[in-house]
Every structure is written in structure tokens, then in C-alpha cells.
Write an enzyme that holds these catalytic residues in place. Structure first.
Site, short mmCIF file in Angstrom:
data_model
loop_
_atom_site.label_atom_id
_atom_site.label_comp_id
_atom_site.label_asym_id
_atom_site.label_seq_id
_atom_site.Cartn_x
_atom_site.Cartn_y
_atom_site.Cartn_z
N HIS A 1 48.33 23.20 37.04
CA HIS A 1 48.96 23.85 38.18
C HIS A 1 48.06 23.92 39.41
O HIS A 1 48.34 24.65 40.36
CB HIS A 1 49.47 25.24 37.79
CG HIS A 1 50.80 25.15 37.10
ND1 HIS A 1 50.95 24.53 35.88
CD2 HIS A 1 52.04 25.55 37.47
CE1 HIS A 1 52.22 24.59 35.53
NE2 HIS A 1 52.91 25.19 36.48
N GLU B 186 51.85 44.25 47.18
CA GLU B 186 51.77 42.93 47.82
C GLU B 186 52.55 42.98 49.13
O GLU B 186 52.84 44.06 49.65
CB GLU B 186 52.32 41.83 46.89
CG GLU B 186 51.37 41.44 45.79
CD GLU B 186 51.61 40.03 45.24
OE1 GLU B 186 52.38 39.25 45.85
OE2 GLU B 186 51.00 39.72 44.19
N ASP C 73 50.80 36.20 39.93
CA ASP C 73 52.24 36.39 40.15
C ASP C 73 53.06 35.56 39.17
O ASP C 73 54.17 35.93 38.80
CB ASP C 73 52.63 35.93 41.57
CG ASP C 73 52.01 36.81 42.62
OD1 ASP C 73 51.65 37.95 42.29
OD2 ASP C 73 51.88 36.35 43.76
P1 FAD Z 1 44.52 23.75 35.88
O1 FAD Z 1 45.15 23.55 37.19
O2 FAD Z 1 44.82 22.80 34.83
O3 FAD Z 1 42.93 23.85 36.06
C1 FAD Z 1 42.37 24.58 37.12
C2 FAD Z 1 40.87 24.29 37.23
O4 FAD Z 1 40.20 24.93 36.15
C3 FAD Z 1 40.53 22.81 37.11
O5 FAD Z 1 39.39 22.54 37.87
C4 FAD Z 1 40.25 22.65 35.63
O6 FAD Z 1 39.40 21.54 35.39
C5 FAD Z 1 39.59 23.96 35.30
N1 FAD Z 1 39.86 24.41 33.94
C6 FAD Z 1 41.05 24.48 33.31
N2 FAD Z 1 40.89 24.99 32.07
C7 FAD Z 1 39.57 25.25 31.94
C8 FAD Z 1 38.76 25.78 30.89
N3 FAD Z 1 39.29 26.14 29.73
N4 FAD Z 1 37.42 25.91 31.10
C9 FAD Z 1 36.86 25.54 32.27
N5 FAD Z 1 37.58 25.03 33.30
C10 FAD Z 1 38.91 24.89 33.13
N6 FAD Z 1 46.69 31.89 41.24
C11 FAD Z 1 46.42 33.19 41.43
O7 FAD Z 1 45.27 33.61 41.43
N7 FAD Z 1 47.43 34.09 41.62
C12 FAD Z 1 48.74 33.72 41.59
O8 FAD Z 1 49.61 34.56 41.75
C13 FAD Z 1 49.04 32.36 41.38
N8 FAD Z 1 50.32 31.93 41.32
C14 FAD Z 1 50.58 30.61 41.12
C15 FAD Z 1 51.90 30.18 41.06
C16 FAD Z 1 52.20 28.85 40.85
C17 FAD Z 1 53.64 28.42 40.78
C18 FAD Z 1 51.15 27.91 40.74
C19 FAD Z 1 51.45 26.47 40.57
C20 FAD Z 1 49.83 28.32 40.81
C21 FAD Z 1 49.54 29.68 40.99
N9 FAD Z 1 48.23 30.14 41.05
C22 FAD Z 1 47.96 31.46 41.23
C23 FAD Z 1 47.11 29.20 41.01
C24 FAD Z 1 46.51 29.05 39.64
O9 FAD Z 1 45.68 30.16 39.36
C25 FAD Z 1 45.68 27.80 39.64
O10 FAD Z 1 46.52 26.73 39.90
C26 FAD Z 1 44.91 27.53 38.40
O11 FAD Z 1 44.46 26.23 38.56
C27 FAD Z 1 45.59 27.73 37.07
O12 FAD Z 1 46.39 26.70 36.67
P2 FAD Z 1 46.22 25.98 35.24
O13 FAD Z 1 46.02 26.94 34.16
O14 FAD Z 1 47.32 25.04 35.18
O15 FAD Z 1 44.81 25.24 35.42
#
Ligand code: FAD
Length: 523
Positions: free
Chosen positions: A104, A275, A162
Site C-alpha cells: 500500500h 481529525e 484510518d
Molecule cells: P508496504 O507498502 O508493503 O511497505 C511499506 C514499507 O515498509 C516498504 O518500504 C516496505 O519495504 C517496508 N516493510 C514492509 N513490511 C516490512 C517489515 N515487516 N519489516 C521491515 N520493513 C517492512 N498510513 C498512516 O499512517 N495512517 C493512515 O491512516 C493511513 N491510511 C492509508 C490508507 C490507504 C488506503 C493506504 C493505501 C495507505 C494508508 N496509509 C496510512 C499508509 C500506510 O501506512 C503505508 O502505505 C504503509 O506502507 C503500509 O502499507 P503496507 O503494510 O502495505 O506496507
């Protein structure tokens, strides 16, 4: 005899290769002979894939703007698998490795060009800990599943995002913020302990006493120092329900004054979730229609003062409670809090939700956008942290001028308390004031909008950053990416950058981890 020879050969191959390893396929990707042979012999229980459409799926992300193909997708089964793969990558000639949560990110942060993407989705499991004060969770778990699990024990974490279809490892690598952050700090402040595999392939347990530097480095560390495999997360007794309220303001001064006052009040004397967002002052989906919770609530626009500007401000509040019988003063407490607010009377909207439905509220938007086709289109999102003193200028130069027609999605604006953040952790935030603002410009594209719209959205984001620089608003990007080391340096500030690079040299000296952040390059 020939059959026997064949059997012996097959057995030798089976013993020397991990279960499903396809050596010719590995070689066909361009991974070197040496690295393919090493991978073939590695003791891995998880699955390796070189296959086109699986590789394609991890060559993009929610942002849909950056597309970098890895050579290999690995889904580890255990922490040991994570160690083994990191060691293999480390001893390869030039491979890198990016852990991927739920993909994400919006700027390629979980991608690894010509490297290995490590899909974390099998690192699962929850265990409630001593005196029900914490839960141990696999880093590949989604926050929504953690919520479901802990609610079965009438418990829940305090600090959220969120949207809950994000992984624990993913948000802890950033910060994890929402309307509870003012009170409990970001999600990274609600972690007691981590299991991490460093860039040297070493599995370490870290917390504020043991391996403290690694613990603080990994939290908000953008995946640079290690792969989080497990997290110990603080729990509280889960509220049963939430009174969810929206009220509308015409004047930014009133909106900001009330937000700042509410986040500054002591616990028990304010709301549990605070918020806000801006909306266009017109009868559109980005305007008045974005405020009511349901179609049977009407937005009476005649109540908006004549002299109001092009945008309005909506304050969003949540009041947690247990059941009615244990909250005899619920209505009175909410009424007292509301009485002190300077919103437009008559433009208040209220809904009462279970705690789960409140926290999972954004899911409905995902369902709607998936069916309209906009969910899978690119997202040029911009997330910023802004010192409180800059919010009025930001309002004048950005909200009222550039964003007054809406952005095809919400523009969130809410204050958080910087004293609830830990400057020793890697996450970057404006440290100079007690309160800073989180601003999220969550742009989207309709299914049929041309890609030129995306280009103008990205241009507008750059203009916003330029305005912040020109007016010296001291904005910090959240979840953002920079192209040059100079920009990263400026982002961290010299002290934090020094610490960040020192940690990199200790925990991932070969620079193999998380290349998609574009901070360090493997030599
Ligand atoms: P990924 O996008 O897959 O990874 C994020 C980063 O972390 C990458 O660099 C990855 O390599 C690294 N990573 C992943 N897993 C690990 C691990 N286990 N160890 C070390 N590194 C790792 N963020 C907020 O703070 N508040 C919000 O309200 C919020 N709302 C969101 C709503 C939507 C619809 C979306 C798409 C995103 C939102 N986000 C929010 C952002 C979100 O926190 C980030 O996109 C974050 O990247 C988490 O997504 P993911 O778990 O898919 O991680």
C-alpha cells in the site's frame, strides 16, 4: 539399472535444492550462475517464484506510479527463512531485498528493481501476553485481523491508522497515524518489543532495554535496518461503541482553535478521536455531500454564512464508550464538549457505531471505489507534517487557492501532539513545536479519467512542496520518497541523518535492504 540411476540422480537433486526450485527458470531471469546455485542449495521452506504475473503483482503498489520488476519473489514461511534469504542476498553479487507488506505504498517503497521482493503475508500469528497487556503479532498480519483477534478478548491496541488493510510491519516502518495519535502517539510508540532480522541476517529481539538502538532505528526506519518479523503491541480494554461526530466550520481560525484546544485537553476531558478535513463550499461530492454519514442526513447549506470562502472545514470527532449502563453521563459529557465548540450550529452530523465498525470505516470507501474502478488507478498522494505555526499560511496558499475544487478524494487536516513522538526513533516529524499538523492530500482518478490528470496532480504536489520551501513552512513529508541523497539529508536534518546513516552502516552495511526508498544504493 537405468531406472536406479535416474532415482539416485533425482534424490541427489531433491536433497541439494529447496523443494520447488527451478534452476533453469532462475538462470533465465538473469540472476548469475553463482547466485542461482546458491539459492538452489539454500535451506528455505518458503516459496520462490520467478513467474511473470506474480512478479508483475509486486512490481507495482497502491500508488501505481512506480513500477520496478524484481527478479524473484520469495514468500518466507518463518523467521529462519527470512534470515536465510537475507544471508543469500548479502552474499550475492548485487541483489537487494525489499520486504513487502500489503503493497500500500504509493512511491515504490516496497519494490526491488532486479532484486528480491519478500512477501511477508505468511508471517502470521497472534498471542495475547502477560496480564492481557500486549499481543505478539506476526509482522505480515493486517491490522484489521489483529483487531478482530483482540476484540475476541475484549482488548484492542490504542493507536490506529484510518485504514486497516495495512500490515503491522508496513506501518511500523513508517509511523502509523490516525485520530488517536494526539493521545497515544503514533503506532510506533505503542510497541514494546520487536523481533527483527538485520541486513546481516541476524535475528535479534529488541526493545527499550535490549538492542535499544536497533529498536529505535527500525521503528519508522523505512525498512532500512532490518525486516520486522514480530511485534509486541500494547493493548487496552476495548471500548464497545463510538459516537462519531462531524461538525462544519466556515472559518479556519475557529476550526484550528477548536482542534488545538481539544487535542490539548487532558485524557478523560476530551474526545478519543480527533481529525478533520477540508471540503469545497459547493454542492458536490468533494463538497457538502462529503459530510453527512448517510443519505437520510441532510446538509442544510442555507446555514453557511454568506461571507464564507471557497472551502469549509469539517471537524471529525469520536467518543469511545462502553455500554450505556456503565456510561450514565455519556450524553452529558458529549454535550458539554460540543457546547464549547465554534462550529456552524445546525451543521452537525452524528452516528453511533460499534468499535469495530468505527475503526474499519474506510473499508466501505474501498468497496465503493473497487466497484467504480477507481481503486486500482494511480494515486498521487501527498502526506505532510506541518508545524502548527504554519497552518494558517498553508491554508491561504494551498487549501484556499490550489485545492478549493477538491482533489477527487479527502484532504485530511488534523493536529497531533509532538510530545507523544520519540525523537530517538527514525520517524521524522517537526520537533520544534508541541503540536504539529498531519495533512493528507488523498487524490484519486476516476476509472475513465485520462492519465494526463495524474500528471497535473503530481505537478500540483510538487508546487505544494515548493510553496512550503518558499515560505519556509518547515513541512516534513510523511510516507514520501526523495530522489537524491541531498533531499533525504534535508528531510532528516543533519543530526538525524548522521544517526540514520550510522545505523545503516551497523545493521545493513552492504545496503541490501529496501532499495525502493531510494535512500541508499547497493555498491
Ligand atoms: P508496504 O507498502 O508493503 O511497505 C511499506 C514499507 O515498509 C516498504 O518500504 C516496505 O519495504 C517496508 N516493510 C514492509 N513490511 C516490512 C517489515 N515487516 N519489516 C521491515 N520493513 C517492512 N498510513 C498512516 O499512517 N495512517 C493512515 O491512516 C493511513 N491510511 C492509508 C490508507 C490507504 C488506503 C493506504 C493505501 C495507505 C494508508 N496509509 C496510512 C499508509 C500506510 O501506512 C503505508 O502505505 C504503509 O506502507 C503500509 O502499507 P503496507 O503494510 O502495505 O506496507
Amino acid at each position: 539399472m537405468a531406472t536406479l540411476l535416474f532415482l539416485i540422480l533425482s534424490l541427489t537433486l531433491l536433497l541439494s535444492c529447496s523443494a520447488s526450485f527451478d534452476l533453469p527458470l532462475c538462470l533465465s531471469t538473469g540472476i548469475s550462475n553463482h547466485d542461482c546455485n546458491a539459492l538452489a542449495k539454500a535451506d528455505l521452506q518458503g516459496t520462490l517464484s520467478f513467474i511473470g504475473n506474480q512478479i508483475d503483482q509486486v512490481s507495482t503498489d497502491f500508488g501505481g506510479i512506480i513500477h520496478q520488476k524484481p527478479k524473484l519473489l520469495f514468500t518466507p514461511k518463518s523467521t529462519k527463512d527470512v534470515c536465510t534469504m537475507i544471508l543469500e542476498v548479502g552474499s550475492s553479487h548485487n541483489l537487494t531485498l525489499a520486504p513487502r507488506g500489503n503493497g500500500h505504498s504509493t512511491g515504490g517503497q516496497a519494490q526491488a528493481l532486479n532484486g528480491v521482493v519478500m512477501n511477508m503475508s505468511n508471517l502470521k500469528g497472534f498471542t495475547i501476553g502477560a496480564e492481557e497487556s500486549y499481543v505478539d503479532a506476526g509482522a505480515g498480519e493486517l491490522w484489521v485481523d489483529l483487531l478482530r483477534f483482540t476484540l475476541n478478548h475484549e482488548l484492542a491496541p490504542s493507536s490506529w491508522t484510518d485504514y486497516l488493510d495495512l500490515t503491522i510491519g508496513g506501518t511500523l516502518s513508517n509511523a502509523g497515524i490516525s485520530g488517536q495519535t494526539f493521545r497515544f502517539g503514533p503506532q510506533i510508540k505503542n510497541v514494546l518489543e520487536l523481533e527483527v532480522v538485520t541486513g546481516l541476517g541476524e535475528r535479534l529481539i529488541c526493545n527499550q532495554e535490549m538492542n535499544r538502538d536497533l529498536f529505535n532505528g527500525v521503528l519508522g526506519g523505512l525498512g532500512q535496518f532490518g525486516v520486522i518479523t514480530k511485534a509486541r503491541i500494547l493493548l487496552q480494554r476495548a471500548p464497545h461503541r463510538v459516537r462519531y461526530i462531524r461538525v462544519v466550520y466556515a472559518k479556519v481560525e475557529d476550526f484550528v482553535r477548536d482542534q488545538v484546544r481539544l487535542v490539548s485537553l487532558p485524557k478523560g476531558h476530551t474526545f478519543d478521536y480527533i481529525e478533520g478535513f477540508i471540503l469545497a463550499n459547493e454542492n458536490t461530492i468533494d463538497g457538502w455531500k462529503s459530510v453527512p454519514f448517510s443519505s437520510n442526513q441532510t446538509f442544510n447549506s442555507t446555514l453557511i454564512p454568506q461571507e464564507s470562502g471557497p472551502i469549509l472545514y469539517c471537524l471529525e470527532l469520536g467518543f469511545n464508550y462502553f455500554n450505556y449502563t456503565s456510561n450514565p453521563t455519556l450524553e452529558q459529557s458529549i454535550e458539554e464538549l460540543m457546547r464549547g465548540l465554534g462550529y456552524i450550529r445546525g451543521l452537525e452530523f452524528v452516528i453511533d457505531l460499534s468499535y469495530f465498525d468505527f475503526l474499519y470505516r474506510v473499508h466501505a470507501a474501498e468497496v465503493a471505489q473497487r466497484s467504480s474502478g477507481s481503486w486500482l488507478r494511480p494515486h498521487a498522494w501527498l502526506n505532510l507534517f506541518l508545524p502548527q505555526k504554519s497552518i494558517m499560511q498553508f491554508d491561504t496558499h494551498v487549501f484556499r487557492t490550489m485545492l478549493n475544487n477538491g482533489v477527487g478524494g479527502p484532504v485530511l487536516v488534523y493536529p497531533v501532539n509532538s510530545t507523544m513522538w520519540d525523537p530517538e526513533m527514525s520517524a521524522v516529524f517537526p520537533e520544534e513545536e508541541e503540536i504539529f499538523y498531519a495533512i493528507s492530500v488523498l487524490r484519486s482518478l476516476d476509472a475513465d479519467q485520462p492519465i494526463t490528470v495524474l500528471e497535473s496532480q503530481m505537478k500540483e504536489n510538487s508546487e505544494i512542496i515548493n510553496i512550503c520551501r518558499r515560505l519556509d513552512l518547515k513541512c516534513k513529508k510523511y510516507l514520501g520518497r526523495f530522489e537524491s541523497t541531498e533531499e533525504w539529508k534535508e528531510h532528516f536534518g543533519s543530526n538525524k541523518w548522521e544517526l540514520f546513516t550510522k545505523r545503516k552502516s551497523v545493521y545493513d552495511p552492504k545496503h541490501i535492504l529496501t532499495p525502493g526508498q531510494s535512500i541508499f544504493m547497493r555498491n
